[in-house]
Scaffold this motif. Structure first.
Motif, PDB file in Angstrom:
ATOM      1  N   CYS A 199      -5.180  -6.104   2.915  1.00 36.97           N
ATOM      2  CA  CYS A 199      -5.055  -5.493   4.240  1.00 36.97           C
ATOM      3  C   CYS A 199      -6.395  -5.494   4.965  1.00 36.97           C
ATOM      4  CB  CYS A 199      -4.505  -4.077   4.115  1.00 36.97           C
ATOM      5  SG  CYS A 199      -2.742  -4.011   3.692  1.00 36.97           S
ATOM      6  N   ARG A 201      -3.573  -4.647  -2.777  1.00 40.38           N
ATOM      7  CA  ARG A 201      -2.995  -4.344  -1.466  1.00 40.38           C
ATOM      8  C   ARG A 201      -4.090  -3.970  -0.463  1.00 40.38           C
ATOM      9  NH1 ARG A 201       2.162  -2.403  -0.019  1.00 40.38           N
ATOM     10  NH2 ARG A 201       2.662  -2.217  -2.243  1.00 40.38           N
ATOM     11  N   HIS A 202      -4.984  -3.077  -0.862  1.00 39.20           N
ATOM     12  CA  HIS A 202      -6.054  -2.643   0.037  1.00 39.20           C
ATOM     13  C   HIS A 202      -6.970  -3.800   0.403  1.00 39.20           C
ATOM     14  CE1 HIS A 202     -10.000  -0.281   0.691  1.00 39.20           C
ATOM     15  NE2 HIS A 202      -9.274  -0.184   1.793  1.00 39.20           N
ATOM     16  N   PRO A 204       1.263  -6.596  -5.677  1.00 39.89           N
ATOM     17  CA  PRO A 204       2.279  -5.639  -5.218  1.00 39.89           C
ATOM     18  C   PRO A 204       3.693  -6.172  -5.426  1.00 39.89           C
ATOM     19  CG  PRO A 204       0.550  -5.918  -3.562  1.00 39.89           C
ATOM     20  CD  PRO A 204       0.335  -6.975  -4.585  1.00 39.89           C
ATOM     21  N   TRP A 215       5.988  -6.777  -2.338  1.00 43.81           N
ATOM     22  CA  TRP A 215       5.637  -7.972  -1.572  1.00 43.81           C
ATOM     23  C   TRP A 215       6.127  -9.231  -2.291  1.00 43.81           C
ATOM     24  CZ3 TRP A 215      -0.137  -7.167   0.293  1.00 43.81           C
ATOM     25  CH2 TRP A 215      -0.177  -6.054   1.140  1.00 43.81           C
ATOM     26  N   THR A 228       0.054  -3.478   7.470  1.00 48.56           N
ATOM     27  CA  THR A 228      -0.106  -2.992   6.097  1.00 48.56           C
ATOM     28  C   THR A 228       1.007  -3.490   5.173  1.00 48.56           C
ATOM     29  OG1 THR A 228       1.075  -0.955   6.651  1.00 48.56           O
ATOM     30  CG2 THR A 228      -1.337  -0.919   6.847  1.00 48.56           C
ATOM     31  N   GLY A 229       1.848  -4.367   5.667  1.00 44.28           N
ATOM     32  CA  GLY A 229       2.922  -4.932   4.861  1.00 44.28           C
ATOM     33  C   GLY A 229       3.489  -6.146   5.563  1.00 44.28           C
TER      34      GLY A 229
END
Length: 378
Positions: A294, A290-291, A324, A327, A56-57
């Motif tokens: 991922c 982001r979602h 993000p 990031w 997730t990152g």
């Protein structure tokens, strides 16, 4: 091949375009970097390593967090080639696939040399960026396709059996040619994809992806861009796998909440059409950038390519401010990406003020030399 006269650029239009160019290139890099640590891992292995939600990152890859792969490297050289094509047009020469091939050959040099050769002023500024001289698991088809200096074409492609996603994943910059008609954008992406990926699925996926980015960069919806891509694909021999994959992506949106299993099914064997479908689906159903990213990387297929393709769509759709920030702060090569993005936006909106047959800015020509058609990097 020729372009249209293009849009009229007021200040607001220039600012929006620059944001979308930045968003596209940074989005490709973010998705690539997110997927790099889990590239080649199955979804179950990813969950075992990173927890139930998967990755997730950013996580370490290539000895650092936020590292990009050859997919981002080649995307940047696509931009470089497009700018060089515009500059060289002043000489009366106009064949963008040749300029893109020269750019990809400059990328190939970064994969075998230790660092830039400052004596080669004709390479331009991008090829002098030290951080690009890193071999990040380039696909064999790329090295083979660019290994002999002969340019593949759709009629005589390199690696005719290669259907991987790498050519599509470097094709977002073609979609940023917002002054071009969509069919010309698709044709250029197809011609440049055939330089390394000669299977129709691979080069048609590249053309379709460029058309999607093109629509988003012109402020269309992703649904509308997909429909345009399907219409353009319909006239191309061998389009069925790519067209069907896009239709499957649209159908999956109507099947309920997104799940990693659904993404894995779309990705299939990890070839170009499956990764294109994955990117479209994740861009459509992602709650935010982001979602969406991922979702794209937590599946069994090539995670870096899935992330890069998805990031290009989301960046073109939303612009750089939606990305993000945490990031971005860790992203490898971010200053170079931003500088190149701004150069591209300036070239496309103010090119005649920078160079013309009558006179040109010496500083601009030092960054993007006109070069000579057919000259190869040593």
């Amino acid at each position: 091949m020729d372009a249209t006269a293009g849009p009229v650029w007021g200040r607001r239009e220039q600012q929006d375009f620059r944001s979308r160019v930045r968003g596209t290139l940074l989005g490709v890099a973010l998705g690539d970097a997110l997927g790099a640590p889990v590239d080649g891992m199955g979804a179950e292995a990813v969950r075992e390593a990173y927890g139930a939600a998967g990755i997730t990152g950013f996580a370490p890859a290539h000895d650092r967090r936020g590292a990009v792969t050859h997919l981002t490297q080649m995307t940047l050289f696509s931009v470089d080639g497009l700018i060089r094509a515009q500059v060289r047009r002043d000489t009366g020469a106009w064949h963008p696939p040749t300029d893109l091939h020269q750019a990809y050959l400059r990328w190939a040099v970064t994969q075998r040399d230790w660092g830039p050769d400052e004596r080669r002023a004709e390479d331009g500024w991008l090829a002098r960026q030290e951080w690009l001289y890193a071999r990040r698991d380039p696909a064999r088809a790329l090295l083979l396709g660019l290994g002999d200096g002969i340019m593949g074409t759709p009629g005589s492609p390199k690696n005719p059996g290669e259907a991987g996603p790498e050519a599509a994943a470097r094709s977002a910059p073609f979609g940023l040619l917002v002054g071009w008609e969509p069919h010309l954008v698709a044709q250029l992406a197809v011609e440049c994809a055939a330089q390394t990926h000669g299977h129709p699925t691979a080069y048609l996926a590249a053309g379709a992806y460029a058309v999607l980015v093109h629509g988003l960069a012109r402020d269309e919806s992703l649904d509308a861009a997909v429909q345009r891509a399907l219409a353009l694909l319909a006239a191309r021999p061998g389009h069925q796998p790519v067209s069907e994959a896009l239709q499957q992506a649209l159908g999956a949106v109507r099947q309920g909440m997104p799940t990693p299993d659904r993404v894995t099914r779309l990705a299939g064997a990890g070839t170009a059409e499956g990764l294109l479908a994955t990117a479209v689906y994740c861009a459509l159903v992602g709650e935010d950038v982001r979602h969406g990213l991922c979702l794209a990387v937590n599946q069994d297929g090539p995670s870096a390519a899935a992330g890069a393709l998805t990031g290009g769509l989301l960046g073109a759709l939303h612009g750089e401010t939606a990305l993000p920030p945490a990031w971005l702060a860790e992203l490898e090569g971010r200053p170079t990406i931003l500088e190149l993005a701004d150069d591209f936006a300036m070239e496309m909106t103010q090119g005649p003020a920078l160079h013309s047959p009558a006179g040109s800015s010496p500083a601009w020509l030092a960054r993007y030399p006109r070069g000579v058609a057919g000259s190869l990097p040593g």
